[in-house]
Design a protein around this motif. Sequence first.
Motif, PDB file in Angstrom:
ATOM      1  N   GLN A  97       0.823  -1.214   0.000  1.00 29.48           N
ATOM      2  CA  GLN A  97       0.000   0.000   0.000  1.00 29.48           C
ATOM      3  C   GLN A  97       0.858   1.266   0.000  1.00 29.48           C
ATOM      4  N   THR A 101      -3.949  -1.736  15.302  1.00 31.80           N
ATOM      5  CA  THR A 101      -4.241  -0.714  14.285  1.00 31.80           C
ATOM      6  C   THR A 101      -5.319   0.247  14.767  1.00 31.80           C
ATOM      7  N   ALA A 116      -3.311   1.233   5.978  1.00 32.27           N
ATOM      8  CA  ALA A 116      -3.759  -0.162   5.970  1.00 32.27           C
ATOM      9  C   ALA A 116      -5.256  -0.266   6.222  1.00 32.27           C
ATOM     10  N   TYR A 142      -7.525   0.726   3.282  1.00 35.51           N
ATOM     11  CA  TYR A 142      -7.397  -0.075   2.054  1.00 35.51           C
ATOM     12  C   TYR A 142      -8.667  -0.880   1.795  1.00 35.51           C
ATOM     13  N   TRP A 184      -9.042  -4.282   6.485  1.00 31.91           N
ATOM     14  CA  TRP A 184      -7.619  -4.610   6.467  1.00 31.91           C
ATOM     15  C   TRP A 184      -6.934  -3.897   7.638  1.00 31.91           C
ATOM     16  N   LEU A 217      -2.782  -3.237   9.812  1.00 33.25           N
ATOM     17  CA  LEU A 217      -1.331  -3.361   9.854  1.00 33.25           C
ATOM     18  C   LEU A 217      -0.989  -4.571  10.722  1.00 33.25           C
ATOM     19  N   VAL A 275       4.306  -0.684   3.664  1.00 36.77           N
ATOM     20  CA  VAL A 275       3.080  -1.199   4.283  1.00 36.77           C
ATOM     21  C   VAL A 275       2.505  -2.312   3.418  1.00 36.77           C
ATOM     22  N   ALA A 300      -0.869  -4.548   3.953  1.00 38.52           N
ATOM     23  CA  ALA A 300      -2.048  -4.789   4.794  1.00 38.52           C
ATOM     24  C   ALA A 300      -2.450  -6.257   4.764  1.00 38.52           C
TER      25      ALA A 300
END
Length: 270
Positions: free
Chosen positions: A118, A147, A168, A171, A193, A195, A264, A266
């Motif tokens: 991402q 997250t 993340a 997304y 989604w 992290l 990143v 995700a």
Amino acid sequence: MSLHIRKEPTIILNILLLTIGITFSSSGFTDQSGNHKRTNSDASINHTTDSHEQNKPIAGLKKKITSLRKALDKVIADLEEITGPTTPKKVGDLYGGGIIFYIDSSGMHGLIASLADQSDGIPWVGGDDIIYAVARADGFGVGHQNTTLIIASHKTVNLISDYAAKLAMDYSVQDDGISACTGLASEICHKNWYLPSASELALLYSQKDLVGGFAQDTYWSSSEVESTNDRDRDTYGIYFASNTSKYGIGFHNSQLSKTDNARVRAIRSF
């Protein structure tokens, strides 16, 4: 109950298609009086015209069937977002907008990685001050909790840029894992989604060749380092090239400053 999610809509669709077929076959070739449209003489004179006219309802029926099947696929996908899959999955399956890189013994729960990064470089913190989000959970399935805590902690600071956890969480992708969601009611869009935690990121690293698309660079986790000796400014990451991290040996020693830039990728759970 979930075992019947796929069967019941399929039965309903088959009945609907059968009804359409019966209706079409019984009424498509008769006039209002119930007599057959064509006579022997008509057949020789108007064969081309009749064939064209007959193909119109057939084309329309095929279009309706395609539309019904797409609608059914969306219903099933939406239900599986809530209840999970209706059949066991395995590592390497394309599912839920990505590729499964972890599955439990039941085959019904696991972790999905998105098919592409991402970001190729973004800070962990997006404010004008270093934050401590208390996102210290580690293990499988806890990256979502981390997250959420990271995003909540940013509500009290002056944002100056995007940051890893928000990227993340924001997304979303269609069922093919490639196409961006457009908001159309007919599309299958996968959200939720997050992290990955340090352990989830380590597991993702172990399956990096299966998932694919990784750069030889450092990737963020959502797990913070414990707040001792002024280490609350750091978090964990993994260098996706070898077992030796850019910042130390093994992911638990890979401490990055939250203002560093890292990639990143995700993931999501089911």
